[in-house]
Design an enzyme around this catalytic site. Structure first.
Site, short mmCIF file in Angstrom:
data_model
loop_
_atom_site.label_atom_id
_atom_site.label_comp_id
_atom_site.label_asym_id
_atom_site.label_seq_id
_atom_site.Cartn_x
_atom_site.Cartn_y
_atom_site.Cartn_z
N ARG A 89 85.21 -106.83 -6.35
CA ARG A 89 86.32 -107.65 -6.88
C ARG A 89 86.00 -108.15 -8.28
O ARG A 89 86.88 -108.23 -9.14
CB ARG A 89 86.64 -108.79 -5.92
N LYS B 285 90.15 -112.67 -10.13
CA LYS B 285 89.58 -114.01 -10.10
C LYS B 285 89.19 -114.41 -11.52
O LYS B 285 88.01 -114.40 -11.90
CB LYS B 285 88.38 -114.03 -9.14
N GLU C 149 100.27 -117.83 -2.17
CA GLU C 149 99.01 -118.40 -1.67
C GLU C 149 98.87 -119.82 -2.18
O GLU C 149 99.82 -120.37 -2.73
CB GLU C 149 97.83 -117.52 -2.08
N1 PLP Z 1 92.91 -117.08 -3.26
C1 PLP Z 1 92.41 -117.70 -4.33
C2 PLP Z 1 93.32 -118.06 -5.43
C3 PLP Z 1 91.03 -118.00 -4.37
O1 PLP Z 1 90.51 -118.63 -5.42
C4 PLP Z 1 90.21 -117.65 -3.29
C5 PLP Z 1 88.78 -117.91 -3.32
O2 PLP Z 1 87.98 -117.10 -3.60
C6 PLP Z 1 90.80 -117.00 -2.19
C7 PLP Z 1 92.15 -116.73 -2.21
C8 PLP Z 1 89.98 -116.59 -1.02
O3 PLP Z 1 89.22 -115.45 -1.32
P1 PLP Z 1 87.85 -115.18 -0.57
O4 PLP Z 1 88.17 -115.16 0.88
O5 PLP Z 1 87.43 -113.85 -1.07
O6 PLP Z 1 86.94 -116.28 -0.93
C1 COI Z 2 86.17 -119.66 -3.20
O1 COI Z 2 86.67 -119.85 -2.09
O2 COI Z 2 85.09 -119.10 -3.35
C2 COI Z 2 86.87 -120.04 -4.41
O3 COI Z 2 86.51 -119.58 -5.45
C3 COI Z 2 87.97 -120.99 -4.33
C4 COI Z 2 87.82 -122.14 -5.24
C5 COI Z 2 89.07 -122.93 -5.14
C6 COI Z 2 86.62 -122.97 -4.94
#
Ligand code: PLP
Ligand code: COI
Length: 340
Positions: free
Chosen positions: A82, A184, A220
């Site tokens: 990612r 991200k 989201e």
């Molecule tokens: N959506 C957003 C905007 C995020 O910042 C995050 C955090 O990483 C997620 C979703 C969840 O992603 P993950 O499960 O890969 O941490």
């Molecule tokens: C994560 O879940 O790793 C993120 O980057 C989300 C952030 C809002 C702390």
């Protein structure tokens, strides 16, 4: 390694300086080998690409102490991939997967005293990130970059841990169609700051963003994807090109189907149908699964039958299975757990 003397069970989601971090620089078209350093500061040009035009991307993953005392990380290969997707979208050089996983290993190993013990509810949050370092004044990508990985022990993302939260439908948009919502990039979070400060000032824990084009579909929150449970026990999760492809969500879909025998629908979710769901949760590395009890929408409230005291029963099963896999009490699918 003896653990730090920290009140692990009572830490929140904040930054705490730990021992060493990984730093690698990109110059003349290549990455150097990188080093571990105790220096937690960054010195860059006043005109660095990141400072002028926000050329920065990041990741988030966690290290866990398992029930039998091992230190593990969860699916770092997906974070590596990612990060590469994020870099490509912002015209940054990619950091190779094998080097990424090696950097994670080194940093976690070096900070093993900060990996919270099993059973405390805390984990070691790992933050890999990259940014443009050389001077850029015309709008263009930088030529030089820094990739860093630091760690910080964290507790629950939302105060109150597993207590259901209340969120509001935001009047602001998080991501445009064909924009950067699926990567991200720091810029996505900068533009959500006013929205989250506003939501907090109004007494809400988070925002629900709708799709920017029609404002009819659920996207989201600022830092997590949505999971809904129907009254007949199906898992429903929004599909959109402008949300971050959450690794937690992708893992939960697998867990729901293969461990719990649940039906899963990944599809467009219209806001109009949200009132008919039985349970709602936010999923992400930081959020794990945080139950949502209530959604406020311009004077109307949606109160989920699961209530404001506890996680709904299916959300709870998903939570327990995922965290069981991460903490080593439930067997993980092949390749999900990397031992340090
Ligand atoms: N959506 C957003 C905007 C995020 O910042 C995050 C955090 O990483 C997620 C979703 C969840 O992603 P993950 O499960 O890969 O941490
Ligand atoms: C994560 O879940 O790793 C993120 O980057 C989300 C952030 C809002 C702390």
């Amino acid at each position: 390694m003896a653990k730090q003397n920290i009140d692990w069970s009572n830490i929140g989601f904040g930054y705490m300086k730990t021992g060493e971090r990984f730093v690698s620089n990109y110059k003349d078209g290549k990455w150097d080998d990188g080093i571990l350093t105790e220096d937690a500061t960054v010195t860059i040009s006043e005109c660095a690409g990141v400072l002028q035009y926000a050329q920065t991307v990041f990741e988030g993953l966690k290290a866990y102490t398992t029930a039998n005392g091992k230190t593990v990380v969860f699916r770092p290969d997906l974070n590596a991939k990612r990060l590469q997707d994020s870099c490509e979208r912002l015209e940054m050089p990619v950091y190779p997967t094998d080097k990424f996983i090696e950097a994670i290993r080194k940093v976690v190993k070096a900070n093993e005293d900060f990996v919270p013990p099993y059973g405390t509810g805390a984990t070691l949050y790992i933050r890999p990130y990259m940014f443009g370092t050389n001077p850029v004044i015309g709008v263009k990508p930088a030529d030089e970059y820094q990739f860093r990985v630091f760690t910080t022990p964290v507790g629950p993302y939302f105060k109150g841990g597993a207590k259901p939260i209340t969120i509001k439908v935001s009047d602001f948009d998080r991501a445009a169609p064909h924009g950067t919502g699926h990567i991200k990039a720091g810029l996505n979070y900068a533009m959500s700051l006013h929205a989250i400060v506003t939501a907090h000032a109004e007494g809400f824990d988070e925002n629900m963003y709708l799709d920017a084009a029609t404002r009819t579909k659920v996207e989201e929150t600022g830092g997590a994807n949505f999971l809904f449970i129907t009254k007949d026990g199906k898992v429903v999760t929004p599909k959109s090109n402008s949300i971050l492809p959450s690794i937690t969500r992708r893992s939960l879909i697998y867990v729901a189907e293969h461990y719990l025998g649940l039906e899963v629908e990944e599809r467009e979710v219209f806001f109009d149908e949200v009132k008919d769901f039985a349970e709602c949760g936010l999923c992400g590395t930081a959020a794990v699964i945080s139950p949502v009890g209530k959604i406020y929408d311009h004077g109307n409230e949606i109160c989920f039958p699961s209530g404001m005291e506890e996680m709904g029963p299916i959300t709870k099963k998903l939570y327990e299975t995922l965290t069981g896999i991460q903490m080593g009490t439930i067997e993980a699918p092949e390749g999900w757990i990397v031992e340090i």
